[in-house]
Structures are given as C-alpha cells and as structure tokens.
Write a protein that holds these residues in place. Structure first.
Motif, PDB file in Angstrom:
ATOM      1  N   TYR A  76      40.992 120.765  30.638  1.00 41.58           N
ATOM      2  CA  TYR A  76      39.836 120.595  31.367  1.00 41.58           C
ATOM      3  C   TYR A  76      40.152 119.733  32.610  1.00 41.58           C
ATOM      4  O   TYR A  76      40.946 118.901  32.356  1.00 41.58           O
ATOM      5  CB  TYR A  76      38.781 119.918  30.390  1.00 41.58           C
ATOM      6  CG  TYR A  76      38.469 120.698  29.267  1.00 41.58           C
ATOM      7  CD1 TYR A  76      37.293 121.106  29.084  1.00 41.58           C
ATOM      8  CD2 TYR A  76      39.361 120.516  28.135  1.00 41.58           C
ATOM      9  CE1 TYR A  76      36.948 121.972  27.754  1.00 41.58           C
ATOM     10  CE2 TYR A  76      38.858 121.284  26.926  1.00 41.58           C
ATOM     11  CZ  TYR A  76      37.568 121.925  26.926  1.00 41.58           C
ATOM     12  OH  TYR A  76      37.563 122.676  25.737  1.00 41.58           O
ATOM     13  N   ARG A  77      39.432 119.857  33.587  1.00 40.88           N
ATOM     14  CA  ARG A  77      39.812 119.468  34.655  1.00 40.88           C
ATOM     15  C   ARG A  77      38.204 118.341  34.986  1.00 40.88           C
ATOM     16  O   ARG A  77      37.248 118.807  35.026  1.00 40.88           O
ATOM     17  CB  ARG A  77      39.407 119.997  36.036  1.00 40.88           C
ATOM     18  CG  ARG A  77      40.924 120.937  36.254  1.00 40.88           C
ATOM     19  CD  ARG A  77      40.800 121.796  37.208  1.00 40.88           C
ATOM     20  NE  ARG A  77      42.241 122.510  37.378  1.00 40.88           N
ATOM     21  CZ  ARG A  77      43.352 122.161  37.924  1.00 40.88           C
ATOM     22  NH1 ARG A  77      43.321 120.943  38.274  1.00 40.88           N
ATOM     23  NH2 ARG A  77      44.161 122.839  37.681  1.00 40.88           N
ATOM     24  N   LEU A  78      38.481 116.900  35.222  1.00 48.51           N
ATOM     25  CA  LEU A  78      37.766 116.033  35.460  1.00 48.51           C
ATOM     26  C   LEU A  78      37.672 115.627  36.723  1.00 48.51           C
ATOM     27  O   LEU A  78      38.777 115.349  37.327  1.00 48.51           O
ATOM     28  CB  LEU A  78      37.704 114.842  34.623  1.00 48.51           C
ATOM     29  CG  LEU A  78      36.869 113.512  34.789  1.00 48.51           C
ATOM     30  CD1 LEU A  78      35.154 114.043  34.347  1.00 48.51           C
ATOM     31  CD2 LEU A  78      37.040 112.623  33.755  1.00 48.51           C
ATOM     32  N   ARG A  79      36.640 116.054  37.653  1.00 47.48           N
ATOM     33  CA  ARG A  79      36.802 115.419  39.044  1.00 47.48           C
ATOM     34  C   ARG A  79      35.655 114.920  39.482  1.00 47.48           C
ATOM     35  O   ARG A  79      34.634 114.917  39.002  1.00 47.48           O
ATOM     36  CB  ARG A  79      36.995 116.783  39.949  1.00 47.48           C
ATOM     37  CG  ARG A  79      36.079 117.837  40.135  1.00 47.48           C
ATOM     38  CD  ARG A  79      36.530 118.931  41.014  1.00 47.48           C
ATOM     39  NE  ARG A  79      35.595 119.874  41.253  1.00 47.48           N
ATOM     40  CZ  ARG A  79      34.781 120.005  42.203  1.00 47.48           C
ATOM     41  NH1 ARG A  79      35.007 119.172  43.197  1.00 47.48           N
ATOM     42  NH2 ARG A  79      34.020 121.033  42.228  1.00 47.48           N
ATOM     43  N   ILE A  80      35.750 114.246  40.734  1.00 47.25           N
ATOM     44  CA  ILE A  80      34.445 113.554  41.360  1.00 47.25           C
ATOM     45  C   ILE A  80      34.277 114.403  42.548  1.00 47.25           C
ATOM     46  O   ILE A  80      34.921 114.752  43.461  1.00 47.25           O
ATOM     47  CB  ILE A  80      34.954 112.152  41.897  1.00 47.25           C
ATOM     48  CG1 ILE A  80      35.322 110.970  40.686  1.00 47.25           C
ATOM     49  CG2 ILE A  80      33.865 111.553  42.587  1.00 47.25           C
ATOM     50  CD1 ILE A  80      35.968 109.948  41.066  1.00 47.25           C
ATOM     51  N   THR A  81      32.886 114.719  42.690  1.00 48.88           N
ATOM     52  CA  THR A  81      32.313 115.661  43.722  1.00 48.88           C
ATOM     53  C   THR A  81      32.158 114.649  44.941  1.00 48.88           C
ATOM     54  O   THR A  81      32.221 113.714  44.932  1.00 48.88           O
ATOM     55  CB  THR A  81      31.140 116.300  43.167  1.00 48.88           C
ATOM     56  OG1 THR A  81      30.098 115.225  43.098  1.00 48.88           O
ATOM     57  CG2 THR A  81      31.263 117.115  41.945  1.00 48.88           C
ATOM     58  N   ARG A  82      31.885 115.551  45.996  1.00 49.37           N
ATOM     59  CA  ARG A  82      31.605 114.934  47.194  1.00 49.37           C
ATOM     60  C   ARG A  82      30.203 114.191  47.117  1.00 49.37           C
ATOM     61  O   ARG A  82      30.284 113.110  47.861  1.00 49.37           O
ATOM     62  CB  ARG A  82      31.242 115.865  48.434  1.00 49.37           C
ATOM     63  CG  ARG A  82      32.803 116.197  48.945  1.00 49.37           C
ATOM     64  CD  ARG A  82      32.389 117.460  49.960  1.00 49.37           C
ATOM     65  NE  ARG A  82      32.502 118.713  49.483  1.00 49.37           N
ATOM     66  CZ  ARG A  82      32.449 119.709  50.063  1.00 49.37           C
ATOM     67  NH1 ARG A  82      32.192 119.808  51.365  1.00 49.37           N
ATOM     68  NH2 ARG A  82      32.575 121.024  49.333  1.00 49.37           N
ATOM     69  N   ALA A  83      29.514 114.281  46.251  1.00 42.98           N
ATOM     70  CA  ALA A  83      28.016 113.523  45.939  1.00 42.98           C
ATOM     71  C   ALA A  83      28.428 112.411  44.967  1.00 42.98           C
ATOM     72  O   ALA A  83      27.657 111.701  44.604  1.00 42.98           O
ATOM     73  CB  ALA A  83      27.134 114.304  45.359  1.00 42.98           C
TER      74      ALA A  83
END
Length: 62
Positions: A48-55
């Motif tokens: 699973y990929r956990l990422r921070i979006t531009r928002a």
C-alpha cells in the motif's frame, strides 16, 4: 490495599507510556514518512502506498 508496580513492557517510538490498556496508539505521520512524501506499507503480503497530496492530505492507495 496494596499497589504493585507493573512492568509496562517495551515502549515503541512515539508511544505514550501513560496510555490505558487497549487504547489506540497515535503515531505522527511525520514519524512514519520521515521527510518523504510517500512510503510503501506492506500488509498481509500486499503493498500500500501512503502519500501526502499537494493539498497536504493523506492518501492510501492499494
């Protein structure tokens, strides 16, 4: 009535030693990501990929 000092066992980073048994542990996203914008979390053989979006929102993708 006597009070015994119970050994709390090993402490995990970011854990709260005063948390009640069965309480949900709170982990800061910054502690998981350690400066990265994305990490891979493996669970039950799946990635699973956990990422921070531009928002600045967290997004978990299978």
């Amino acid at each position: 009535m006597t009070t015994e000092n119970a050994d709390p066992g090993p402490q995990r980073p970011g854990g709260d030693a005063s948390a009640e048994p069965g309480a949900v542990e709170v982990v800061e996203a910054a502690d998981l990501l350690r400066g990265a914008n994305e990490i891979v979390i493996r669970h039950a053989g799946q990635n699973y990929r956990l990422r921070i979006t531009r928002a600045n929102k967290l997004l978990l993708i299978k």
